[in-house]
Design a protein around this motif. Structure first.
Motif, PDB file in Angstrom:
ATOM      1  N   VAL A  41      30.386  39.906  27.753  1.00 23.37           N
ATOM      2  CA  VAL A  41      29.717  40.302  28.999  1.00 23.37           C
ATOM      3  C   VAL A  41      28.255  39.904  28.894  1.00 23.37           C
ATOM      4  N   GLY A  42      27.829  39.027  29.814  1.00 23.71           N
ATOM      5  CA  GLY A  42      26.438  38.616  29.810  1.00 23.71           C
ATOM      6  C   GLY A  42      25.549  39.601  30.543  1.00 23.71           C
ATOM      7  N   SER A  43      25.990  40.038  31.708  1.00 27.05           N
ATOM      8  CA  SER A  43      25.239  41.013  32.506  1.00 27.05           C
ATOM      9  C   SER A  43      26.198  41.684  33.469  1.00 27.05           C
ATOM     10  N   HIS A  44      25.762  42.791  34.040  1.00 25.19           N
ATOM     11  CA  HIS A  44      26.586  43.481  35.031  1.00 25.19           C
ATOM     12  C   HIS A  44      25.693  44.365  35.882  1.00 25.19           C
ATOM     13  N   GLY A  45      26.140  44.658  37.100  1.00 32.50           N
ATOM     14  CA  GLY A  45      25.377  45.531  37.987  1.00 32.50           C
ATOM     15  C   GLY A  45      25.745  45.304  39.436  1.00 32.50           C
ATOM     16  N   PRO A  46      25.154  46.101  40.354  1.00 27.73           N
ATOM     17  CA  PRO A  46      25.414  45.945  41.778  1.00 27.73           C
ATOM     18  C   PRO A  46      24.980  44.566  42.270  1.00 27.73           C
ATOM     19  N   VAL A  47      25.639  44.087  43.326  1.00 31.86           N
ATOM     20  CA  VAL A  47      25.305  42.791  43.915  1.00 31.86           C
ATOM     21  C   VAL A  47      24.200  42.980  44.942  1.00 31.86           C
ATOM     22  N   SER A  48      23.121  42.251  44.788  1.00 32.13           N
ATOM     23  CA  SER A  48      21.987  42.363  45.709  1.00 32.13           C
ATOM     24  C   SER A  48      22.427  42.031  47.133  1.00 32.13           C
ATOM     25  N   HIS A  58      24.603  43.487  48.867  1.00 29.55           N
ATOM     26  CA  HIS A  58      25.978  43.922  49.138  1.00 29.55           C
ATOM     27  C   HIS A  58      26.191  45.262  48.429  1.00 29.55           C
ATOM     28  N   PRO A  59      25.825  46.371  49.068  1.00 29.48           N
ATOM     29  CA  PRO A  59      25.817  47.679  48.388  1.00 29.48           C
ATOM     30  C   PRO A  59      27.164  48.145  47.877  1.00 29.48           C
ATOM     31  N   ASN A  60      28.275  47.576  48.415  1.00 32.27           N
ATOM     32  CA  ASN A  60      29.597  48.026  47.970  1.00 32.27           C
ATOM     33  C   ASN A  60      30.238  47.063  46.977  1.00 32.27           C
ATOM     34  N   GLN A  61      29.416  46.171  46.364  1.00 38.54           N
ATOM     35  CA  GLN A  61      29.963  45.212  45.401  1.00 38.54           C
ATOM     36  C   GLN A  61      29.306  45.376  44.029  1.00 38.54           C
ATOM     37  N   TYR A  62      30.099  45.043  43.004  1.00 33.95           N
ATOM     38  CA  TYR A  62      29.631  45.110  41.616  1.00 33.95           C
ATOM     39  C   TYR A  62      30.065  43.826  40.921  1.00 33.95           C
ATOM     40  N   GLN A  63      29.154  43.204  40.166  1.00 33.62           N
ATOM     41  CA  GLN A  63      29.492  41.939  39.520  1.00 33.62           C
ATOM     42  C   GLN A  63      29.343  42.018  38.007  1.00 33.62           C
ATOM     43  N   VAL A  64      30.168  41.218  37.323  1.00 33.78           N
ATOM     44  CA  VAL A  64      30.131  41.122  35.863  1.00 33.78           C
ATOM     45  C   VAL A  64      30.112  39.630  35.502  1.00 33.78           C
ATOM     46  N   GLN A  65      29.101  39.222  34.762  1.00 33.44           N
ATOM     47  CA  GLN A  65      29.004  37.842  34.280  1.00 33.44           C
ATOM     48  C   GLN A  65      29.642  37.772  32.897  1.00 33.44           C
ATOM     49  N   ILE A  66      30.633  36.861  32.723  1.00 32.37           N
ATOM     50  CA  ILE A  66      31.313  36.776  31.436  1.00 32.37           C
ATOM     51  C   ILE A  66      31.319  35.325  30.948  1.00 32.37           C
ATOM     52  N   THR A  67      31.270  35.180  29.627  1.00 40.68           N
ATOM     53  CA  THR A  67      31.336  33.870  28.980  1.00 40.68           C
ATOM     54  C   THR A  67      32.244  33.969  27.757  1.00 40.68           C
ATOM     55  N   GLY A  68      32.557  32.784  27.171  1.00 37.12           N
ATOM     56  CA  GLY A  68      33.352  32.755  25.942  1.00 37.12           C
ATOM     57  C   GLY A  68      34.749  33.296  26.119  1.00 37.12           C
ATOM     58  N   VAL A  69      35.316  33.118  27.319  1.00 42.07           N
ATOM     59  CA  VAL A  69      36.642  33.673  27.595  1.00 42.07           C
ATOM     60  C   VAL A  69      37.718  32.698  27.084  1.00 42.07           C
ATOM     61  N   THR A  70      38.668  33.203  26.342  1.00 43.55           N
ATOM     62  CA  THR A  70      39.711  32.376  25.734  1.00 43.55           C
ATOM     63  C   THR A  70      40.642  31.816  26.801  1.00 43.55           C
ATOM     64  N   ASN A  71      40.900  30.491  26.736  1.00 44.35           N
ATOM     65  CA  ASN A  71      41.798  29.857  27.690  1.00 44.35           C
ATOM     66  C   ASN A  71      43.253  30.227  27.389  1.00 44.35           C
ATOM     67  N   ALA A  72      44.087  30.089  28.438  1.00 49.42           N
ATOM     68  CA  ALA A  72      45.529  30.369  28.354  1.00 49.42           C
ATOM     69  C   ALA A  72      45.810  31.806  27.934  1.00 49.42           C
ATOM     70  N   LYS A  73      44.976  32.714  28.416  1.00 51.86           N
ATOM     71  CA  LYS A  73      45.140  34.144  28.139  1.00 51.86           C
ATOM     72  C   LYS A  73      44.928  34.939  29.422  1.00 51.86           C
ATOM     73  N   SER A  74      45.508  36.126  29.449  1.00 50.12           N
ATOM     74  CA  SER A  74      45.239  37.079  30.528  1.00 50.12           C
ATOM     75  C   SER A  74      44.213  38.079  30.012  1.00 50.12           C
ATOM     76  N   HIS A  75      43.112  38.207  30.721  1.00 54.72           N
ATOM     77  CA  HIS A  75      42.014  39.069  30.304  1.00 54.72           C
ATOM     78  C   HIS A  75      41.850  40.207  31.310  1.00 54.72           C
ATOM     79  N   VAL A  76      41.720  41.424  30.822  1.00 56.79           N
ATOM     80  CA  VAL A  76      41.486  42.582  31.685  1.00 56.79           C
ATOM     81  C   VAL A  76      40.032  42.985  31.540  1.00 56.79           C
ATOM     82  N   ILE A  77      39.292  42.927  32.652  1.00 61.95           N
ATOM     83  CA  ILE A  77      37.881  43.319  32.661  1.00 61.95           C
ATOM     84  C   ILE A  77      37.801  44.692  33.313  1.00 61.95           C
ATOM     85  N   THR A  78      37.275  45.675  32.588  1.00 62.57           N
ATOM     86  CA  THR A  78      37.319  47.070  33.032  1.00 62.57           C
ATOM     87  C   THR A  78      35.919  47.649  33.149  1.00 62.57           C
TER      88      THR A  78
END
Length: 434
Positions: A317-324, A326-346
């Motif tokens: 997780v690089g960063s996370h927080g509300p979306v400027s 858009h008060p009802n949105q939340y964003q998460v920046q992710i890197t280094g995610v393994t290919n050919a996998k299912s990832h659950v972001i919680t």
């Protein structure tokens, strides 16, 4: 000792009752006084006090004692008597003391004063003086009857309605245990113990109704135990499930392609588009990373989560927080995610304000699944010749100028070209777990 019973002696027990509470002319608690009316139950060997002077010992009840022209004296009930060790038993009817079945548990006898009185001698009082002490709550013979456990019954509705107990947080629920019962005719439900199942302390009270607010999403098992008027706790437990919804409308993997094209979204969750809850495969290469955007109901304003999001099967997780903006949105920046996998972001601990009920809550276990398979342009969870052909067919076009060509822009440079075709070929044979 009463091994030898003296003559002309009286053993009275003075006390107050609901009928004569010793408050006629004095404040409550003034005690046994000459101006108060009170009961006297006594054993006597004084002929002048006997109703049946032919007896050598008599047990009787004076009601009331003191200076009252309506004083009545009656013989005590059979079974009254004494023992040589000094034990005296005087049996009188509860009704003669002003006690009624309806008053069981609330009426009381009080201010007991025990005396030994002999002609010509100052009485000996227990306790010393005339104040009287102690109290006794009669329970009635039915108290000894068999006691069947009461039956707990719990019902819950959305606050102020008859609707089912479900909705968005914060969710206020009305509970009632009024349907609880006891098969014993002499018993009532004395107390109700509510446990709301959300970690808050249980509440025990005499009222069968209570209101509770759930501030976090989840399914909660609310329970009720009841206790009857003789202290018996219900064998069963009243149970209601409270469904506090997660107000999540949509989750996407968002990317801006080269040349400022986009952003383009891969839908990871949106039941209005995919009713079964499944989403699309993210087929684009990572580049600078993926932006996961959670969109909640329009009535919600989100704050920054109290803890960092988590990712399964690799990723940072690089960063996370509300979306400027858009008060009802939340964003998460992710890197280094393994290919050919299912990832659950919680997400956990996301504070929200609900403008519909002007309440605050916290969202937990807000999960989205990112199925990552670079090169899977048609989203069938594998990379093969179909994906190569599809990418070739779009070659030479700018991303998203025709249909959904952003999926064929695998490297995200804004164009579909030979580089993308080669990229897909190089990943041929890859697939996601079933």
């Amino acid at each position: 000792s009463l091994s030898t019973v003296p003559s002309s002696v009286t053993w009275p027990i003075n006390f107050c009752s609901p009928e004569f509470p010793c408050t006629d002319t004095n404040p409550a608690g003034a005690g046994i006084t000459a101006t108060n009316k009170y009961f006297t139950a006594q054993m006597t060997t004084d002929p002048s006090l006997m109703l049946t002077p032919t007896d050598t010992v008599e047990f009787h009840l004076v009601m009331p004692h003191a200076n009252d022209t309506s004083t009545t004296t009656i013989l005590a009930e059979p079974g009254s008597g004494y023992n040589a060790d000094g034990t005296i038993t005087i049996i009188v009817k509860a009704s003669d003391l002003g006690l009624t079945p309806a008053g069981i548990g609330t009426q009381k006898l009080s201010l007991f004063e025990v005396r030994v009185s002999e002609q010509g001698i100052t009485p000996d009082n227990m306790p010393d003086g005339l104040s009287g002490q102690g109290q006794f709550f009669p329970v009635g013979n039915s108290f000894c009857a068999p006691n069947t456990a009461p039956l707990a019954d719990l019902v819950a509705h959305l606050h102020g309605t008859t609707n089912p107990p479900q909705g968005d947080p914060p969710l206020t629920i009305d509970f009632t245990g009024a349907g609880s019962s006891d098969a014993d005719s002499i018993d009532t439900i004395a107390s109700y113990t509510f446990d709301f199942g959300d970690g808050s302390p249980p509440v025990t009270q005499s009222s069968p109704t209570i209101t509770h607010t759930y501030t976090s999403n989840g399914d909660y098992n609310a329970t009720l135990k009841v206790t009857d008027s003789r202290g018996k706790v219900s064998n069963n437990t009243g149970l209601v499930t409270i469904d506090v919804d997660l107000p999540l409308d949509r989750v996407v993997s968002d990317k801006v392609h080269g040349g400022g094209k986009g952003p383009f979204d891969v839908i990871l969750y949106d039941r209005s588009v995919y009713p079964n809850g499944n989403g699309e495969v993210e087929c684009r290469s990572e580049g600078s990373g993926y932006t996961i955007i959670y969109t909640f109901g329009p009535e919600f304003t989100v704050g920054t989560a109290s803890s960092a999001p988590t990712i399964t099967n690799g990723g940072t997780v690089g960063s996370h927080g509300p979306v400027s903006g858009h008060p009802n949105q939340y964003q998460v920046q992710i890197t280094g995610v393994t290919n050919a996998k299912s990832h659950v972001i919680t997400l956990n601990g996301v504070p929200v304000h609900n403008s519909t009920n002007n309440g605050d809550g916290t969202l937990t276990n807000v999960s989205a699944q990112l199925d990552l398979l670079v090169g899977d342009t048609n989203g069938d969870r594998s990379v093969d010749s179909t994906d190569v052909s599809q990418t070739k067919a779009q070659s030479g076009k700018a991303a998203a100028t025709v249909g959904s060509t952003f999926r064929e822009d695998i490297n995200g440079d804004g164009f579909v070209d030979g580089t993308d075709v080669s990229f897909v070929k190089s990943r041929s044979g890859g697939h996601l777990p079933p």
